[in-house]
Scaffold this motif. Structure first.
Motif, PDB file in Angstrom:
ATOM      1  N   ILE A   1     -10.099   4.538   6.969  1.00 53.70           N
ATOM      2  CA  ILE A   1      -9.441   3.537   7.797  1.00 53.70           C
ATOM      3  C   ILE A   1      -7.983   3.932   7.993  1.00 53.70           C
ATOM      4  CG2 ILE A   1      -8.865   1.085   8.060  1.00 53.70           C
ATOM      5  CD1 ILE A   1     -11.128   0.491   6.053  1.00 53.70           C
ATOM      6  N   TRP A   2      -7.546   3.957   9.256  1.00 54.29           N
ATOM      7  CA  TRP A   2      -6.152   4.233   9.591  1.00 54.29           C
ATOM      8  C   TRP A   2      -5.446   2.899   9.811  1.00 54.29           C
ATOM      9  CZ3 TRP A   2     -10.037   7.488  10.291  1.00 54.29           C
ATOM     10  CH2 TRP A   2      -9.820   8.861  10.228  1.00 54.29           C
ATOM     11  N   ILE A   3      -4.451   2.560   8.987  1.00 55.27           N
ATOM     12  CA  ILE A   3      -3.686   1.335   9.159  1.00 55.27           C
ATOM     13  C   ILE A   3      -2.244   1.685   9.502  1.00 55.27           C
ATOM     14  CG2 ILE A   3      -5.138  -0.025   7.618  1.00 55.27           C
ATOM     15  CD1 ILE A   3      -2.995   0.305   5.449  1.00 55.27           C
ATOM     16  N   SER A   4      -1.595   0.839  10.295  1.00 46.80           N
ATOM     17  CA  SER A   4      -0.199   1.097  10.646  1.00 46.80           C
ATOM     18  C   SER A   4       0.647   1.103   9.381  1.00 46.80           C
ATOM     19  CB  SER A   4       0.317   0.051  11.634  1.00 46.80           C
ATOM     20  OG  SER A   4       0.208  -1.257  11.095  1.00 46.80           O
TER      21      SER A   4
ATOM     22  N   VAL B   1       0.859  -1.183   0.000  1.00 45.10           N
ATOM     23  CA  VAL B   1       0.000   0.000   0.000  1.00 45.10           C
ATOM     24  C   VAL B   1       0.897   1.235   0.000  1.00 45.10           C
ATOM     25  CG1 VAL B   1      -1.840   1.256   1.177  1.00 45.10           C
ATOM     26  CG2 VAL B   1      -1.778  -1.241   1.287  1.00 45.10           C
ATOM     27  N   ASN B   2       0.804   2.028  -1.049  1.00 38.83           N
ATOM     28  CA  ASN B   2       1.638   3.211  -1.204  1.00 38.83           C
ATOM     29  C   ASN B   2       0.766   4.447  -1.388  1.00 38.83           C
ATOM     30  OD1 ASN B   2       4.214   1.737  -1.277  1.00 38.83           O
ATOM     31  ND2 ASN B   2       3.497   0.999  -3.259  1.00 38.83           N
ATOM     32  N   LEU B   3       1.227   5.545  -0.840  1.00 40.78           N
ATOM     33  CA  LEU B   3       0.475   6.788  -0.888  1.00 40.78           C
ATOM     34  C   LEU B   3       0.171   7.186  -2.326  1.00 40.78           C
ATOM     35  CD1 LEU B   3      -0.591   8.936   1.098  1.00 40.78           C
ATOM     36  CD2 LEU B   3       1.524  10.211   0.719  1.00 40.78           C
ATOM     37  N   ASN B   4      -1.094   7.570  -2.563  1.00 41.08           N
ATOM     38  CA  ASN B   4      -1.573   8.063  -3.853  1.00 41.08           C
ATOM     39  C   ASN B   4      -1.545   7.017  -4.970  1.00 41.08           C
ATOM     40  OD1 ASN B   4      -2.024  10.675  -2.771  1.00 41.08           O
ATOM     41  ND2 ASN B   4       0.144  11.190  -3.065  1.00 41.08           N
ATOM     42  N   GLN B   5      -1.455   5.732  -4.606  1.00 42.61           N
ATOM     43  CA  GLN B   5      -1.532   4.660  -5.593  1.00 42.61           C
ATOM     44  C   GLN B   5      -2.733   3.771  -5.258  1.00 42.61           C
ATOM     45  OE1 GLN B   5       2.162   2.513  -6.044  1.00 42.61           O
ATOM     46  NE2 GLN B   5       3.371   4.360  -6.333  1.00 42.61           N
ATOM     47  N   SER B   6      -3.795   3.903  -6.024  1.00 42.23           N
ATOM     48  CA  SER B   6      -5.020   3.170  -5.742  1.00 42.23           C
ATOM     49  C   SER B   6      -4.833   1.669  -5.939  1.00 42.23           C
ATOM     50  CB  SER B   6      -6.155   3.655  -6.636  1.00 42.23           C
ATOM     51  OG  SER B   6      -6.553   4.967  -6.294  1.00 42.23           O
TER      52      SER B   6
ATOM     53  N   ASN C   1       2.742   5.869  13.355  1.00 43.65           N
ATOM     54  CA  ASN C   1       2.613   6.378  11.990  1.00 43.65           C
ATOM     55  C   ASN C   1       1.606   5.519  11.223  1.00 43.65           C
ATOM     56  OD1 ASN C   1       4.592   8.377  12.376  1.00 43.65           O
ATOM     57  ND2 ASN C   1       6.229   6.920  11.939  1.00 43.65           N
ATOM     58  N   THR C   2       0.676   6.160  10.554  1.00 39.38           N
ATOM     59  CA  THR C   2      -0.369   5.435   9.841  1.00 39.38           C
ATOM     60  C   THR C   2      -0.527   5.936   8.411  1.00 39.38           C
ATOM     61  OG1 THR C   2      -2.218   6.915  10.391  1.00 39.38           O
ATOM     62  CG2 THR C   2      -1.615   5.240  12.032  1.00 39.38           C
ATOM     63  N   LEU C   3      -1.190   5.111   7.619  1.00 38.07           N
ATOM     64  CA  LEU C   3      -1.711   5.517   6.320  1.00 38.07           C
ATOM     65  C   LEU C   3      -3.226   5.563   6.432  1.00 38.07           C
ATOM     66  CD1 LEU C   3       0.278   3.543   3.570  1.00 38.07           C
ATOM     67  CD2 LEU C   3       0.037   6.019   3.740  1.00 38.07           C
ATOM     68  N   VAL C   4      -3.826   6.623   5.940  1.00 38.59           N
ATOM     69  CA  VAL C   4      -5.275   6.737   5.919  1.00 38.59           C
ATOM     70  C   VAL C   4      -5.754   6.299   4.548  1.00 38.59           C
ATOM     71  CG1 VAL C   4      -7.266   8.221   6.283  1.00 38.59           C
ATOM     72  CG2 VAL C   4      -5.132   8.684   7.506  1.00 38.59           C
ATOM     73  N   ILE C   5      -6.629   5.274   4.528  1.00 42.00           N
ATOM     74  CA  ILE C   5      -7.142   4.770   3.259  1.00 42.00           C
ATOM     75  C   ILE C   5      -8.652   4.948   3.204  1.00 42.00           C
ATOM     76  CG2 ILE C   5      -5.256   3.117   2.962  1.00 42.00           C
ATOM     77  CD1 ILE C   5      -7.096   0.932   3.948  1.00 42.00           C
TER      78      ILE C   5
ATOM     79  N   ILE D   1      -4.842   7.994   1.024  1.00 37.77           N
ATOM     80  CA  ILE D   1      -4.963   9.430   0.790  1.00 37.77           C
ATOM     81  C   ILE D   1      -3.952  10.292   1.551  1.00 37.77           C
ATOM     82  CG2 ILE D   1      -7.369   9.334   0.092  1.00 37.77           C
ATOM     83  CD1 ILE D   1      -8.192  10.099   2.886  1.00 37.77           C
ATOM     84  N   LYS D   2      -3.455   9.802   2.703  1.00 40.62           N
ATOM     85  CA  LYS D   2      -2.483  10.618   3.424  1.00 40.62           C
ATOM     86  C   LYS D   2      -1.803   9.800   4.515  1.00 40.62           C
ATOM     87  CE  LYS D   2      -5.835  12.486   6.781  1.00 40.62           C
ATOM     88  NZ  LYS D   2      -6.410  13.721   7.393  1.00 40.62           N
TER      89      LYS D   2
END
Length: 213
Positions: free
Chosen positions: A181-184, A121-126, A159-163, A145-146
């Motif tokens: 959803i906030w994932i680690s 899972v990478n930022l800005n890559q659907s 630190n999380t990624l918001v999807i 998304i961020k």
């Protein structure tokens, strides 16, 4: 693995959600249980249970029993990828539908999220996941998304990624609002927080406890 969450509506404790994952590389069982708190149950009772069985990386059986206020549901899905067939049963309506000629893998709603955790899972890559749910086929676009640092229930900063899952077909989950959803932000991709926007505000589920056997 077991995740236990507290759910809040407009800052009020609304109930709990528990997700359990057990099994091995050959067969995995995922169960989800959601219950409303005593106070909330006085005017909107919730008791949802879902179970997904995955065999050799492919969904085999999904069963969802719902009680949400006046709404009740009891649905089952049988996936037979050896013959390319999906069977959907709505026990409330006493209706069975057979879908034949299936030539690619569709996940149910529960196993689809855990399949996501196995992907980069990478930022800005659907990411696009094929889902079969409520007798309908759909493709879900998951938008990272961020990045965001949040404080957990045990006062740790993570630190999380918001999807954000977005349906690219209409008709499925029409009465639901946006979900975040906030994932680690690591290889484990542990879901730490879930926020659902609805017409009367928002519901937030925060990770309370995470266990690994």
């Amino acid at each position: 693995q077991m995740c236990i969450r507290d759910r809040y509506w407009m800052g009020i404790y609304a109930g709990s959600a528990t997700i359990k994952v057990k099994g091995d590389n050959n067969e995995i069982s995922i169960t989800s249980q959601v219950n409303s708190a005593s106070f909330i149950s006085n005017f909107y009772y919730v008791n949802d249970r879902a179970e997904s069985i995955i065999v050799n990386g492919r969904p085999k059986h999904f069963h969802l029993v719902q009680i949400e206020g006046r709404h009740q549901g009891n649905k089952e899905i049988f996936f037979d990828y050896d013959v390319g067939e999906i069977t959907f049963i709505n026990h409330i309506k006493n209706k069975t539908t057979f879908h034949k000629g299936i030539n690619k893998i569709f996940m149910d709603a529960l196993s689809g999220f855990f399949y996501l955790r196995s992907l980069p899972v990478n930022l800005n890559q659907s990411i696009f996941i094929d889902i079969f749910d409520s007798d309908k086929f759909a493709t879900v676009e998951v938008q990272p998304i961020k990045e965001e640092t949040i404080e957990t229930a045990n006062n740790k900063m993570i630190n999380t990624l918001v999807i954000k899952p977005v349906l690219t077909t209409e008709g499925l989950f029409k009465r639901k609002g946006d979900i975040f959803i906030w994932i680690s932000n690591d290889d484990k991709k542990i879901p730490l927080k879930i926020e659902t926007k609805v017409s009367f505000g928002k519901v937030v589920a925060e990770l309370k406890e995470y266990k690994k056997d």
